[in-house]
Each structure stands twice: as structure tokens, then as C-alpha cells.
Design a protein around this motif. Structure first.
Motif, PDB file in Angstrom:
ATOM      1  N   MET A 206     -44.120  -6.734  -4.098  1.00  0.00           N
ATOM      2  CA  MET A 206     -44.776  -6.171  -2.934  1.00  0.00           C
ATOM      3  C   MET A 206     -45.523  -7.282  -2.176  1.00  0.00           C
ATOM      4  SD  MET A 206     -44.269  -2.878  -2.819  1.00  0.00           S
ATOM      5  CE  MET A 206     -43.382  -1.779  -3.878  1.00  0.00           C
ATOM      6  N   SER A 207     -45.650  -7.084  -0.900  1.00  0.00           N
ATOM      7  CA  SER A 207     -46.252  -8.114  -0.059  1.00  0.00           C
ATOM      8  C   SER A 207     -47.775  -8.145  -0.206  1.00  0.00           C
ATOM      9  CB  SER A 207     -45.892  -7.868   1.404  1.00  0.00           C
ATOM     10  OG  SER A 207     -46.608  -6.752   1.901  1.00  0.00           O
ATOM     11  N   ASP A 208     -48.349  -9.271   0.187  1.00  0.00           N
ATOM     12  CA  ASP A 208     -49.808  -9.406   0.166  1.00  0.00           C
ATOM     13  C   ASP A 208     -50.469  -8.400   1.114  1.00  0.00           C
ATOM     14  OD1 ASP A 208     -49.689 -11.424  -1.704  1.00  0.00           O
ATOM     15  OD2 ASP A 208     -49.927 -13.041  -0.237  1.00  0.00           O
ATOM     16  N   ASP A 209     -49.852  -8.170   2.286  1.00  0.00           N
ATOM     17  CA  ASP A 209     -50.409  -7.208   3.239  1.00  0.00           C
ATOM     18  C   ASP A 209     -50.451  -5.809   2.637  1.00  0.00           C
ATOM     19  OD1 ASP A 209     -50.800  -9.156   5.146  1.00  0.00           O
ATOM     20  OD2 ASP A 209     -48.967  -8.678   6.253  1.00  0.00           O
ATOM     21  N   PHE A 210     -49.369  -5.435   1.955  1.00  0.00           N
ATOM     22  CA  PHE A 210     -49.326  -4.128   1.302  1.00  0.00           C
ATOM     23  C   PHE A 210     -50.415  -4.030   0.238  1.00  0.00           C
ATOM     24  CE2 PHE A 210     -47.988  -1.716  -2.446  1.00  0.00           C
ATOM     25  CZ  PHE A 210     -47.933  -0.437  -1.899  1.00  0.00           C
ATOM     26  N   ASN A 211     -50.499  -5.032  -0.623  1.00  0.00           N
ATOM     27  CA  ASN A 211     -51.497  -5.011  -1.692  1.00  0.00           C
ATOM     28  C   ASN A 211     -52.918  -4.929  -1.149  1.00  0.00           C
ATOM     29  OD1 ASN A 211     -49.753  -5.048  -3.904  1.00  0.00           O
ATOM     30  ND2 ASN A 211     -49.554  -7.270  -3.833  1.00  0.00           N
ATOM     31  N   MET A 212     -53.211  -5.674  -0.102  1.00  0.00           N
ATOM     32  CA  MET A 212     -54.550  -5.651   0.483  1.00  0.00           C
ATOM     33  C   MET A 212     -54.863  -4.288   1.109  1.00  0.00           C
ATOM     34  SD  MET A 212     -56.101  -8.353  -0.306  1.00  0.00           S
ATOM     35  CE  MET A 212     -57.513  -8.219   0.758  1.00  0.00           C
ATOM     36  N   SER A 213     -53.899  -3.713   1.821  1.00  0.00           N
ATOM     37  CA  SER A 213     -54.141  -2.411   2.447  1.00  0.00           C
ATOM     38  C   SER A 213     -54.306  -1.329   1.379  1.00  0.00           C
ATOM     39  CB  SER A 213     -53.026  -2.051   3.431  1.00  0.00           C
ATOM     40  OG  SER A 213     -51.799  -1.830   2.766  1.00  0.00           O
ATOM     41  N   MET A 214     -53.532  -1.417   0.297  1.00  0.00           N
ATOM     42  CA  MET A 214     -53.632  -0.459  -0.800  1.00  0.00           C
ATOM     43  C   MET A 214     -55.005  -0.564  -1.466  1.00  0.00           C
ATOM     44  SD  MET A 214     -52.170   1.855  -2.769  1.00  0.00           S
ATOM     45  CE  MET A 214     -50.419   1.633  -2.613  1.00  0.00           C
ATOM     46  N   ARG A 215     -55.451  -1.775  -1.768  1.00  0.00           N
ATOM     47  CA  ARG A 215     -56.749  -1.973  -2.409  1.00  0.00           C
ATOM     48  C   ARG A 215     -57.888  -1.495  -1.514  1.00  0.00           C
ATOM     49  NH1 ARG A 215     -56.867  -6.888  -6.413  1.00  0.00           N
ATOM     50  NH2 ARG A 215     -54.706  -6.888  -7.091  1.00  0.00           N
ATOM     51  N   LYS A 216     -57.784  -1.772  -0.222  1.00  0.00           N
ATOM     52  CA  LYS A 216     -58.815  -1.351   0.724  1.00  0.00           C
ATOM     53  C   LYS A 216     -58.904   0.171   0.765  1.00  0.00           C
ATOM     54  CE  LYS A 216     -60.240  -1.809   5.545  1.00  0.00           C
ATOM     55  NZ  LYS A 216     -59.930  -2.392   6.849  1.00  0.00           N
ATOM     56  N   PHE A 217     -57.753   0.832   0.824  1.00  0.00           N
ATOM     57  CA  PHE A 217     -57.725   2.293   0.850  1.00  0.00           C
ATOM     58  C   PHE A 217     -58.313   2.875  -0.435  1.00  0.00           C
ATOM     59  CE2 PHE A 217     -55.541   6.232  -0.385  1.00  0.00           C
ATOM     60  CZ  PHE A 217     -56.003   7.062   0.621  1.00  0.00           C
ATOM     61  N   LEU A 218     -57.882   2.365  -1.587  1.00  0.00           N
ATOM     62  CA  LEU A 218     -58.369   2.894  -2.859  1.00  0.00           C
ATOM     63  C   LEU A 218     -59.867   2.648  -3.047  1.00  0.00           C
ATOM     64  CD1 LEU A 218     -55.363   2.012  -5.170  1.00  0.00           C
ATOM     65  CD2 LEU A 218     -56.011   4.275  -4.296  1.00  0.00           C
ATOM     66  N   LYS A 219     -60.360   1.516  -2.579  1.00  0.00           N
ATOM     67  CA  LYS A 219     -61.795   1.245  -2.648  1.00  0.00           C
ATOM     68  C   LYS A 219     -62.549   2.260  -1.792  1.00  0.00           C
ATOM     69  CE  LYS A 219     -65.291  -2.314  -1.975  1.00  0.00           C
ATOM     70  NZ  LYS A 219     -65.548  -3.699  -1.604  1.00  0.00           N
ATOM     71  N   GLN A 220     -62.049   2.530  -0.590  1.00  0.00           N
ATOM     72  CA  GLN A 220     -62.683   3.503   0.298  1.00  0.00           C
ATOM     73  C   GLN A 220     -62.686   4.888  -0.346  1.00  0.00           C
ATOM     74  OE1 GLN A 220     -60.745   3.938   4.089  1.00  0.00           O
ATOM     75  NE2 GLN A 220     -62.304   5.310   4.879  1.00  0.00           N
ATOM     76  N   VAL A 221     -61.577   5.276  -0.958  1.00  0.00           N
ATOM     77  CA  VAL A 221     -61.499   6.573  -1.638  1.00  0.00           C
ATOM     78  C   VAL A 221     -62.529   6.641  -2.754  1.00  0.00           C
ATOM     79  CG1 VAL A 221     -60.068   8.020  -3.148  1.00  0.00           C
ATOM     80  CG2 VAL A 221     -59.081   7.015  -1.084  1.00  0.00           C
ATOM     81  N   GLY A 222     -62.592   5.604  -3.580  1.00  0.00           N
ATOM     82  CA  GLY A 222     -63.515   5.602  -4.707  1.00  0.00           C
ATOM     83  C   GLY A 222     -64.971   5.648  -4.291  1.00  0.00           C
ATOM     84  N   VAL A 223     -65.342   4.804  -3.349  1.00  0.00           N
ATOM     85  CA  VAL A 223     -66.743   4.721  -2.914  1.00  0.00           C
ATOM     86  C   VAL A 223     -67.173   6.006  -2.220  1.00  0.00           C
ATOM     87  CG1 VAL A 223     -68.324   3.546  -1.339  1.00  0.00           C
ATOM     88  CG2 VAL A 223     -66.799   2.206  -2.790  1.00  0.00           C
ATOM     89  N   THR A 224     -66.378   6.485  -1.277  1.00  0.00           N
ATOM     90  CA  THR A 224     -66.782   7.680  -0.532  1.00  0.00           C
ATOM     91  C   THR A 224     -66.754   8.924  -1.419  1.00  0.00           C
ATOM     92  OG1 THR A 224     -64.545   8.030   0.343  1.00  0.00           O
ATOM     93  CG2 THR A 224     -66.080   6.750   1.708  1.00  0.00           C
ATOM     94  N   SER A 225     -65.825   8.980  -2.366  1.00  0.00           N
ATOM     95  CA  SER A 225     -65.775  10.124  -3.286  1.00  0.00           C
ATOM     96  C   SER A 225     -66.995  10.139  -4.193  1.00  0.00           C
ATOM     97  CB  SER A 225     -64.501  10.078  -4.134  1.00  0.00           C
ATOM     98  OG  SER A 225     -63.358  10.212  -3.311  1.00  0.00           O
ATOM     99  N   GLN A 226     -67.381   8.984  -4.709  1.00  0.00           N
ATOM    100  CA  GLN A 226     -68.561   8.916  -5.561  1.00  0.00           C
ATOM    101  C   GLN A 226     -69.809   9.338  -4.786  1.00  0.00           C
ATOM    102  OE1 GLN A 226     -69.192   5.242  -7.662  1.00  0.00           O
ATOM    103  NE2 GLN A 226     -71.219   5.860  -8.371  1.00  0.00           N
ATOM    104  N   GLN A 227     -69.930   8.878  -3.559  1.00  0.00           N
ATOM    105  CA  GLN A 227     -71.086   9.250  -2.739  1.00  0.00           C
ATOM    106  C   GLN A 227     -71.126  10.761  -2.502  1.00  0.00           C
ATOM    107  OE1 GLN A 227     -70.318   6.725   0.642  1.00  0.00           O
ATOM    108  NE2 GLN A 227     -71.547   5.041  -0.167  1.00  0.00           N
ATOM    109  N   ALA A 228     -69.978  11.352  -2.216  1.00  0.00           N
ATOM    110  CA  ALA A 228     -69.917  12.792  -1.958  1.00  0.00           C
ATOM    111  C   ALA A 228     -70.275  13.591  -3.211  1.00  0.00           C
ATOM    112  CB  ALA A 228     -68.524  13.175  -1.459  1.00  0.00           C
ATOM    113  N   ILE A 229     -69.789  13.151  -4.368  1.00  0.00           N
ATOM    114  CA  ILE A 229     -70.095  13.853  -5.622  1.00  0.00           C
ATOM    115  C   ILE A 229     -71.579  13.730  -5.945  1.00  0.00           C
ATOM    116  CG2 ILE A 229     -69.716  13.848  -8.118  1.00  0.00           C
ATOM    117  CD1 ILE A 229     -66.778  12.932  -7.419  1.00  0.00           C
ATOM    118  N   GLU A 230     -72.137  12.534  -5.807  1.00  0.00           N
ATOM    119  CA  GLU A 230     -73.565  12.341  -6.087  1.00  0.00           C
ATOM    120  C   GLU A 230     -74.426  13.206  -5.177  1.00  0.00           C
ATOM    121  OE1 GLU A 230     -73.975   8.118  -5.740  1.00  0.00           O
ATOM    122  OE2 GLU A 230     -73.370   7.767  -7.820  1.00  0.00           O
TER     123      GLU A 230
END
Length: 64
Positions: free
Chosen positions: A1-25
Motif C-alpha cells: 500500500m502507498s504512503d499516502d494511503f497509510n497516512m490517510s488511514m492512520r489519520k482517520f483512525l486516530k480521529q475516530v479513536g480520539v473523538t470516540s473516547q471524548q464522546a464516551i467520557e
């Protein structure tokens, strides 16, 4: 997989994790006393344009 794909995937998953944790808290704070209580949680991930529906389930234990 390309670097662009990996970076966009990591950015999306980080956003999901951080915002989900904030919403649950926030929901836990608003719920009041959650000590000793367990909550079933479910995340449904879909991606427009891809035939993807991924479900993750789990349990979140209240604050003591």
C-alpha cells in the motif's frame, strides 16, 4: 500500500479513536454515578463506495 494511503488511514483512525473516547467520557460524566455499571458498546464502520460494513462490539465499565 502507498504512503499516502497509510497516512490517510492512520489519520482517520486516530480521529475516530480520539473523538470516540471524548464522546464516551462526556456521556459517562453526564450519566452521573456509573460505578459498577457496564455498558454495551457498538461501532459500525461503513465506507461509501466500498462494500464494507465492519461491526465492533464490546463492554465499557463505569467509573469508580
Amino acid at each position: 500500500m502507498s504512503d499516502d494511503f497509510n497516512m490517510s488511514m492512520r489519520k482517520f483512525l486516530k480521529q475516530v479513536g480520539v473523538t470516540s473516547q471524548q464522546a464516551i467520557e462526556e456521556a459517562m460524566r453526564n450519566a452521573g454515578d456509573t460505578n459498577g455499571k457496564s455498558y454495551k458498546a457498538k461501532v459500525v464502520l461503513t465506507v461509501d463506495g466500498l462494500d464494507l460494513e465492519h461491526v465492533v462490539t464490546g463492554t465499557i465499565t463505569g467509573q469508580s
